[in-house]
Each structure stands twice: as structure tokens, then as C-alpha cells.
Design a protein around this motif. Structure first.
Motif, PDB file in Angstrom:
ATOM      1  N   CYS A  66      -5.623  27.061  -8.953  1.00  0.00           N
ATOM      2  CA  CYS A  66      -4.413  26.650  -8.236  1.00  0.00           C
ATOM      3  C   CYS A  66      -4.151  27.547  -7.039  1.00  0.00           C
ATOM      4  O   CYS A  66      -3.772  27.069  -5.978  1.00  0.00           O
ATOM      5  CB  CYS A  66      -3.208  26.658  -9.169  1.00  0.00           C
ATOM      6  SG  CYS A  66      -3.229  25.300 -10.334  1.00  0.00           S
ATOM      7  N   GLU A  78      -0.183  17.890  -4.327  1.00  0.00           N
ATOM      8  CA  GLU A  78       0.805  18.223  -5.355  1.00  0.00           C
ATOM      9  C   GLU A  78       1.766  19.278  -4.840  1.00  0.00           C
ATOM     10  O   GLU A  78       1.368  20.251  -4.214  1.00  0.00           O
ATOM     11  CB  GLU A  78       0.129  18.723  -6.633  1.00  0.00           C
ATOM     12  CG  GLU A  78       1.142  19.009  -7.739  1.00  0.00           C
ATOM     13  CD  GLU A  78       0.490  19.375  -9.059  1.00  0.00           C
ATOM     14  OE1 GLU A  78       1.169  19.262 -10.079  1.00  0.00           O
ATOM     15  OE2 GLU A  78      -0.684  19.758  -9.065  1.00  0.00           O
ATOM     16  N   ALA A  82       5.999  21.823  -8.537  1.00  0.00           N
ATOM     17  CA  ALA A  82       5.610  20.984  -9.677  1.00  0.00           C
ATOM     18  C   ALA A  82       4.392  21.585 -10.373  1.00  0.00           C
ATOM     19  O   ALA A  82       4.309  21.601 -11.601  1.00  0.00           O
ATOM     20  CB  ALA A  82       5.317  19.560  -9.223  1.00  0.00           C
ATOM     21  N   MET A  83       3.452  22.091  -9.570  1.00  0.00           N
ATOM     22  CA  MET A  83       2.263  22.724 -10.127  1.00  0.00           C
ATOM     23  C   MET A  83       2.657  23.949 -10.938  1.00  0.00           C
ATOM     24  O   MET A  83       2.173  24.152 -12.046  1.00  0.00           O
ATOM     25  CB  MET A  83       1.305  23.134  -9.001  1.00  0.00           C
ATOM     26  CG  MET A  83       0.014  23.755  -9.492  1.00  0.00           C
ATOM     27  SD  MET A  83      -1.031  24.426  -8.171  1.00  0.00           S
ATOM     28  CE  MET A  83      -1.010  23.145  -6.957  1.00  0.00           C
ATOM     29  N   ARG A  86       4.214  22.916 -14.260  1.00  0.00           N
ATOM     30  CA  ARG A  86       3.215  22.461 -15.234  1.00  0.00           C
ATOM     31  C   ARG A  86       2.445  23.628 -15.829  1.00  0.00           C
ATOM     32  O   ARG A  86       2.208  23.687 -17.023  1.00  0.00           O
ATOM     33  CB  ARG A  86       2.228  21.487 -14.584  1.00  0.00           C
ATOM     34  CG  ARG A  86       2.803  20.102 -14.418  1.00  0.00           C
ATOM     35  CD  ARG A  86       1.777  19.100 -14.067  1.00  0.00           C
ATOM     36  NE  ARG A  86       0.743  19.667 -13.201  1.00  0.00           N
ATOM     37  CZ  ARG A  86      -0.389  19.068 -12.909  1.00  0.00           C
ATOM     38  NH1 ARG A  86      -0.651  17.900 -13.419  1.00  0.00           N
ATOM     39  NH2 ARG A  86      -1.272  19.623 -12.118  1.00  0.00           N
ATOM     40  N   LEU A  87       2.043  24.584 -14.990  1.00  0.00           N
ATOM     41  CA  LEU A  87       1.311  25.747 -15.482  1.00  0.00           C
ATOM     42  C   LEU A  87       2.177  26.605 -16.395  1.00  0.00           C
ATOM     43  O   LEU A  87       1.721  27.105 -17.420  1.00  0.00           O
ATOM     44  CB  LEU A  87       0.771  26.577 -14.314  1.00  0.00           C
ATOM     45  CG  LEU A  87      -0.389  25.939 -13.576  1.00  0.00           C
ATOM     46  CD1 LEU A  87      -0.685  26.698 -12.293  1.00  0.00           C
ATOM     47  CD2 LEU A  87      -1.625  25.875 -14.452  1.00  0.00           C
ATOM     48  N   LYS A  89       4.648  25.546 -18.230  1.00  0.00           N
ATOM     49  CA  LYS A  89       4.768  24.812 -19.487  1.00  0.00           C
ATOM     50  C   LYS A  89       3.521  24.992 -20.359  1.00  0.00           C
ATOM     51  O   LYS A  89       3.617  25.212 -21.562  1.00  0.00           O
ATOM     52  CB  LYS A  89       5.010  23.321 -19.207  1.00  0.00           C
ATOM     53  CG  LYS A  89       5.226  22.493 -20.437  1.00  0.00           C
ATOM     54  CD  LYS A  89       5.509  21.054 -20.067  1.00  0.00           C
ATOM     55  CE  LYS A  89       5.674  20.210 -21.322  1.00  0.00           C
ATOM     56  NZ  LYS A  89       5.915  18.810 -20.987  1.00  0.00           N
ATOM     57  N   LEU A  90       2.345  24.924 -19.736  1.00  0.00           N
ATOM     58  CA  LEU A  90       1.109  25.144 -20.473  1.00  0.00           C
ATOM     59  C   LEU A  90       1.045  26.545 -21.069  1.00  0.00           C
ATOM     60  O   LEU A  90       0.696  26.737 -22.225  1.00  0.00           O
ATOM     61  CB  LEU A  90      -0.105  24.928 -19.560  1.00  0.00           C
ATOM     62  CG  LEU A  90      -0.475  23.500 -19.244  1.00  0.00           C
ATOM     63  CD1 LEU A  90      -1.557  23.458 -18.182  1.00  0.00           C
ATOM     64  CD2 LEU A  90      -0.923  22.776 -20.494  1.00  0.00           C
ATOM     65  N   SER A  93       3.327  26.965 -23.949  1.00  0.00           N
ATOM     66  CA  SER A  93       2.919  26.223 -25.152  1.00  0.00           C
ATOM     67  C   SER A  93       2.038  27.087 -26.061  1.00  0.00           C
ATOM     68  O   SER A  93       1.934  26.819 -27.248  1.00  0.00           O
ATOM     69  CB  SER A  93       2.178  24.944 -24.764  1.00  0.00           C
ATOM     70  OG  SER A  93       0.889  25.234 -24.239  1.00  0.00           O
TER      71      SER A  93
END
Length: 95
Positions: A66, A78, A82-83, A86-87, A89-90, A93
Motif C-alpha cells: 500500500c 482507492e 478507505a485503504m 480496511r488495513l 480493520k484487518l 481482526s
């Protein structure tokens, strides 16, 4: 964002996943054999760490890609925020 694992990165992740796979098979066998609870939990913790390390390696590679994409104009248009979301959130997790 498409993840591209190559060479040493791919080999390291696959080795960690195979190690976890073997450890999980060991846990199943231990439970079937009625082994000591402490031994089972120790083996299960080792499998969990191997999976976590594989996940972190994948995320680190994604972050590296990225950053590289951002420097070269972005990944397929993108939005950087937003990128990042998402990262994040990953990453969370696996926490």
C-alpha cells in the motif's frame, strides 16, 4: 487491494501456515488420545501463535504494498483513508 506474496515472503507465510496445520492436527490427536489438558492447551497456543504470525506477515506485506502504491499514485484509485480503514480493520481482526 490485491495481495501479492512472492519469494521469501510467500515461503515464510506458507511455512507458518503449515506449522499451524501440523500443530492443529497434533491438538486433535491429543484430544482423541485423552492427553493432559495442559499439554493440549500448550499445543493449541503454539498453533494460535503460528496463525497470528502468518496473519501479521500477510498484513505487513499488504502495508508495504500500500505504501508503495501510494507513492506511485495509489492503488486503482482507492481513497487512502478507505485503504487505511480496511488495513486497520484487518490488523485489529488478529488482535
Amino acid at each position: 487491494m490485491e495481495l501479492e506474496l512472492e519469494g521469501a515472503d510467500l515461503k515464510a507465510v506458507l511455512n507458518r501456515l503449515r506449522r499451524a496445520q501440523g500443530q492443529i492436527a497434533g491438538v486433535i490427536r491429543m484430544i482423541e488420545e485423552g492427553r493432559d489438558c495442559e499439554d493440549v492447551v500448550t499445543q493449541l497456543a503454539a498453533a494460535s501463535r503460528a496463525l497470528d504470525r502468518a496473519g501479521f506477515a500477510i498484513i505487513a506485506t499488504g502495508l508495504q504494498q500500500c505504501v508503495s502504491d501510494a507513492r506511485s499514485g495509489g492503488a486503482e484509485g482507492e481513497d487512502p483513508q478507505a485503504m487505511r480503514a480496511r488495513l486497520e480493520k484487518l490488523f485489529l481482526s488478529l488482535a
